[in-house]
Motif scaffolding. Structure first.
Motif, PDB file in Angstrom:
ATOM      1  N   PHE A 178       0.837  -1.208   0.000  1.00  0.00           N
ATOM      2  CA  PHE A 178       0.000   0.000   0.000  1.00  0.00           C
ATOM      3  C   PHE A 178       0.871   1.257   0.000  1.00  0.00           C
ATOM      4  CE2 PHE A 178      -3.420  -2.701   2.125  1.00  0.00           C
ATOM      5  CZ  PHE A 178      -4.185  -2.805   0.966  1.00  0.00           C
ATOM      6  N   GLN A 179       1.989   1.222   0.737  1.00  0.00           N
ATOM      7  CA  GLN A 179       2.893   2.373   0.795  1.00  0.00           C
ATOM      8  C   GLN A 179       3.574   2.605  -0.549  1.00  0.00           C
ATOM      9  OE1 GLN A 179       5.116   0.941   4.161  1.00  0.00           O
ATOM     10  NE2 GLN A 179       3.997   2.218   5.620  1.00  0.00           N
ATOM     11  N   VAL A 180       4.004   1.524  -1.191  1.00  0.00           N
ATOM     12  CA  VAL A 180       4.685   1.635  -2.487  1.00  0.00           C
ATOM     13  C   VAL A 180       3.768   2.298  -3.518  1.00  0.00           C
ATOM     14  CG1 VAL A 180       5.573   0.298  -4.450  1.00  0.00           C
ATOM     15  CG2 VAL A 180       6.318  -0.243  -2.129  1.00  0.00           C
ATOM     16  N   VAL A 181       2.494   1.930  -3.516  1.00  0.00           N
ATOM     17  CA  VAL A 181       1.567   2.495  -4.504  1.00  0.00           C
ATOM     18  C   VAL A 181       0.875   3.767  -4.004  1.00  0.00           C
ATOM     19  CG1 VAL A 181       1.214   0.340  -5.761  1.00  0.00           C
ATOM     20  CG2 VAL A 181      -0.303   0.897  -3.856  1.00  0.00           C
ATOM     21  N   GLY A 182       1.217   4.199  -2.781  1.00  0.00           N
ATOM     22  CA  GLY A 182       0.694   5.462  -2.265  1.00  0.00           C
ATOM     23  C   GLY A 182      -0.671   5.387  -1.612  1.00  0.00           C
ATOM     24  N   LEU A 183      -1.224   4.193  -1.456  1.00  0.00           N
ATOM     25  CA  LEU A 183      -2.562   4.068  -0.888  1.00  0.00           C
ATOM     26  C   LEU A 183      -2.580   4.250   0.628  1.00  0.00           C
ATOM     27  CD1 LEU A 183      -4.059   1.247  -3.105  1.00  0.00           C
ATOM     28  CD2 LEU A 183      -4.511   3.702  -3.187  1.00  0.00           C
ATOM     29  N   ASP A 184      -1.406   4.204   1.256  1.00  0.00           N
ATOM     30  CA  ASP A 184      -1.361   4.460   2.697  1.00  0.00           C
ATOM     31  C   ASP A 184      -1.752   5.912   2.981  1.00  0.00           C
ATOM     32  OD1 ASP A 184       1.114   5.199   1.429  1.00  0.00           O
ATOM     33  OD2 ASP A 184       1.996   5.452   3.424  1.00  0.00           O
ATOM     34  N   GLN A 185      -1.660   6.781   1.963  1.00  0.00           N
ATOM     35  CA  GLN A 185      -2.046   8.188   2.104  1.00  0.00           C
ATOM     36  C   GLN A 185      -3.534   8.395   1.822  1.00  0.00           C
ATOM     37  OE1 GLN A 185       0.361  10.444   3.160  1.00  0.00           O
ATOM     38  NE2 GLN A 185       1.503   8.526   3.338  1.00  0.00           N
ATOM     39  N   VAL A 186      -4.189   7.386   1.258  1.00  0.00           N
ATOM     40  CA  VAL A 186      -5.578   7.508   0.816  1.00  0.00           C
ATOM     41  C   VAL A 186      -6.527   6.735   1.736  1.00  0.00           C
ATOM     42  CG1 VAL A 186      -7.162   7.033  -1.108  1.00  0.00           C
ATOM     43  CG2 VAL A 186      -4.818   7.781  -1.573  1.00  0.00           C
ATOM     44  N   PHE A 187      -6.166   5.494   2.031  1.00  0.00           N
ATOM     45  CA  PHE A 187      -7.014   4.622   2.838  1.00  0.00           C
ATOM     46  C   PHE A 187      -6.872   4.933   4.327  1.00  0.00           C
ATOM     47  CE2 PHE A 187      -6.662   0.828  -0.379  1.00  0.00           C
ATOM     48  CZ  PHE A 187      -7.474   1.517  -1.267  1.00  0.00           C
ATOM     49  N   THR A 188      -7.900   4.576   5.091  1.00  0.00           N
ATOM     50  CA  THR A 188      -7.863   4.678   6.548  1.00  0.00           C
ATOM     51  C   THR A 188      -7.625   3.278   7.101  1.00  0.00           C
ATOM     52  OG1 THR A 188      -9.421   6.512   6.501  1.00  0.00           O
ATOM     53  CG2 THR A 188      -9.186   5.341   8.596  1.00  0.00           C
ATOM     54  N   PHE A 189      -6.606   3.142   7.961  1.00  0.00           N
ATOM     55  CA  PHE A 189      -6.233   1.833   8.498  1.00  0.00           C
ATOM     56  C   PHE A 189      -6.400   1.797  10.011  1.00  0.00           C
ATOM     57  CE2 PHE A 189      -3.683   2.313   4.625  1.00  0.00           C
ATOM     58  CZ  PHE A 189      -3.960   1.127   3.976  1.00  0.00           C
ATOM     59  N   HIS A 190      -6.817   0.638  10.516  1.00  0.00           N
ATOM     60  CA  HIS A 190      -6.887   0.371  11.949  1.00  0.00           C
ATOM     61  C   HIS A 190      -6.255  -0.992  12.199  1.00  0.00           C
ATOM     62  CE1 HIS A 190      -9.437   3.799  12.883  1.00  0.00           C
ATOM     63  NE2 HIS A 190     -10.058   3.542  11.748  1.00  0.00           N
ATOM     64  N   ALA A 191      -5.693  -1.166  13.387  1.00  0.00           N
ATOM     65  CA  ALA A 191      -5.012  -2.421  13.714  1.00  0.00           C
ATOM     66  C   ALA A 191      -5.983  -3.603  13.729  1.00  0.00           C
ATOM     67  CB  ALA A 191      -4.299  -2.303  15.054  1.00  0.00           C
ATOM     68  N   THR A 192      -7.201  -3.372  14.244  1.00  0.00           N
ATOM     69  CA  THR A 192      -8.191  -4.454  14.328  1.00  0.00           C
ATOM     70  C   THR A 192      -9.550  -3.948  13.857  1.00  0.00           C
ATOM     71  OG1 THR A 192      -8.923  -3.891  16.559  1.00  0.00           O
ATOM     72  CG2 THR A 192      -7.031  -5.400  16.387  1.00  0.00           C
ATOM     73  N   ALA A 193     -10.429  -4.887  13.536  1.00  0.00           N
ATOM     74  CA  ALA A 193     -11.787  -4.518  13.137  1.00  0.00           C
ATOM     75  C   ALA A 193     -12.497  -3.820  14.291  1.00  0.00           C
ATOM     76  CB  ALA A 193     -12.558  -5.757  12.686  1.00  0.00           C
ATOM     77  N   GLN A 194     -12.252  -4.272  15.532  1.00  0.00           N
ATOM     78  CA  GLN A 194     -12.895  -3.661  16.692  1.00  0.00           C
ATOM     79  C   GLN A 194     -12.481  -2.194  16.839  1.00  0.00           C
ATOM     80  OE1 GLN A 194     -15.527  -4.936  18.385  1.00  0.00           O
ATOM     81  NE2 GLN A 194     -15.557  -2.830  19.091  1.00  0.00           N
ATOM     82  N   GLU A 195     -11.197  -1.916  16.619  1.00  0.00           N
ATOM     83  CA  GLU A 195     -10.729  -0.517  16.666  1.00  0.00           C
ATOM     84  C   GLU A 195     -11.416   0.316  15.595  1.00  0.00           C
ATOM     85  OE1 GLU A 195      -6.515   0.295  16.610  1.00  0.00           O
ATOM     86  OE2 GLU A 195      -6.142  -1.219  18.154  1.00  0.00           O
ATOM     87  N   ALA A 196     -11.571  -0.264  14.411  1.00  0.00           N
ATOM     88  CA  ALA A 196     -12.232   0.444  13.311  1.00  0.00           C
ATOM     89  C   ALA A 196     -13.698   0.715  13.635  1.00  0.00           C
ATOM     90  CB  ALA A 196     -12.113  -0.380  12.018  1.00  0.00           C
ATOM     91  N   VAL A 197     -14.374  -0.286  14.238  1.00  0.00           N
ATOM     92  CA  VAL A 197     -15.773  -0.112  14.636  1.00  0.00           C
ATOM     93  C   VAL A 197     -15.880   1.032  15.646  1.00  0.00           C
ATOM     94  CG1 VAL A 197     -17.694  -1.173  15.917  1.00  0.00           C
ATOM     95  CG2 VAL A 197     -16.520  -2.478  14.124  1.00  0.00           C
ATOM     96  N   SER A 198     -15.009   1.006  16.658  1.00  0.00           N
ATOM     97  CA  SER A 198     -15.020   2.058  17.689  1.00  0.00           C
ATOM     98  C   SER A 198     -14.791   3.430  17.076  1.00  0.00           C
ATOM     99  CB  SER A 198     -13.941   1.784  18.742  1.00  0.00           C
ATOM    100  OG  SER A 198     -14.202   0.569  19.397  1.00  0.00           O
ATOM    101  N   ALA A 199     -13.840   3.517  16.153  1.00  0.00           N
ATOM    102  CA  ALA A 199     -13.536   4.803  15.514  1.00  0.00           C
ATOM    103  C   ALA A 199     -14.734   5.330  14.712  1.00  0.00           C
ATOM    104  CB  ALA A 199     -12.308   4.673  14.612  1.00  0.00           C
ATOM    105  N   LEU A 200     -15.426   4.428  14.023  1.00  0.00           N
ATOM    106  CA  LEU A 200     -16.572   4.849  13.201  1.00  0.00           C
ATOM    107  C   LEU A 200     -17.794   5.152  14.064  1.00  0.00           C
ATOM    108  CD1 LEU A 200     -16.262   2.529  10.079  1.00  0.00           C
ATOM    109  CD2 LEU A 200     -15.935   4.990  10.179  1.00  0.00           C
ATOM    110  N   GLN A 201     -17.863   4.615  15.264  1.00  0.00           N
ATOM    111  CA  GLN A 201     -19.017   4.870  16.109  1.00  0.00           C
ATOM    112  C   GLN A 201     -18.884   6.189  16.878  1.00  0.00           C
ATOM    113  OE1 GLN A 201     -19.338   1.106  18.223  1.00  0.00           O
ATOM    114  NE2 GLN A 201     -21.102   0.545  16.968  1.00  0.00           N
ATOM    115  N   ARG A 202     -17.693   6.785  16.880  1.00  0.00           N
ATOM    116  CA  ARG A 202     -17.486   8.057  17.588  1.00  0.00           C
ATOM    117  C   ARG A 202     -18.200   9.182  16.905  1.00  0.00           C
ATOM    118  NH1 ARG A 202     -11.674   6.921  17.791  1.00  0.00           N
ATOM    119  NH2 ARG A 202     -11.531   5.338  19.366  1.00  0.00           N
TER     120      ARG A 202
END
Length: 119
Positions: free
Chosen positions: A95-119
Motif C-alpha cells: 500500500f505504501q509503495v503504490v501510495g494508498l497508505d495516504q488515501v485509505f484509513t487503516f486500523h489495527a483491528t476490526a474492533q478498533e475500526a468499529v469504535s472509531a466509526l461509532q465516535r
C-alpha cells in the motif's frame, strides 16, 4: 478436470447500530477477486460506514488492490466512511509503495475500526 481451489472467503458481518464489516480471509488474486467485488457491490455503503477486515488475508495481488480501490471509490461516491483493518506489514508495504497508505484509513483491528466509526 477440476478447477484449482482458490481459497478466499468473504464474510459479511452486521454490527449492531454500527458499520458493516466484510471479513476477508485467504488469497485475493485474479481468480478470487470477483467474490470480493460482489461483496463490495452488495455492501450497504451508508452513514455507518464499511470496514474491510484484512487480518485473515494471506496474499493480495494487483487485482485485489483494484477491488479495494473500487470499494474506496464506492464509499467516496456514497459519502460513506471506509476503513481497512488488520493489514499485515507486508501488505502495508505494498500500500505504501503504490501510495494508498495516504488515501485509505487503516486500523489495527476490526474492533478498533468499529469504535472509531461509532465516535
Amino acid at each position: 478436470m477440476t478447477e484449482p481451489e482458490h481459497l478466499l472467503t468473504v464474510t459479511p458481518l452486521h454490527t449492531p447500530a454500527g458499520p458493516f464489516v466484510l471479513e476477508v480471509t485467504g488469497e485475493l488474486d485474479h481468480h478470487s477477486a470477483p467474490l470480493l467485488t460482489q461483496a463490495v457491490k452488495e455492501a450497504p455503503f451508508d452513514s455507518h460506514g464499511v470496514i474491510i477486515d484484512l487480518s485473515g488475508l494471506a496474499y493480495c495481488d494487483s487485482t485485489g488492490i483494484t477491488v479495494l480501490l473500487t470499494a474506496y471509490q464506492r464509499s467516496q461516491a456514497a459519502g460513506s466512511p471506509l476503513s481497512f483493518a488488520g493489514v499485515n506489514p507486508d501488505q502495508m508495504r505494498v500500500f505504501q509503495v503504490v501510495g494508498l497508505d495516504q488515501v485509505f484509513t487503516f486500523h489495527a483491528t476490526a474492533q478498533e475500526a468499529v469504535s472509531a466509526l461509532q465516535r
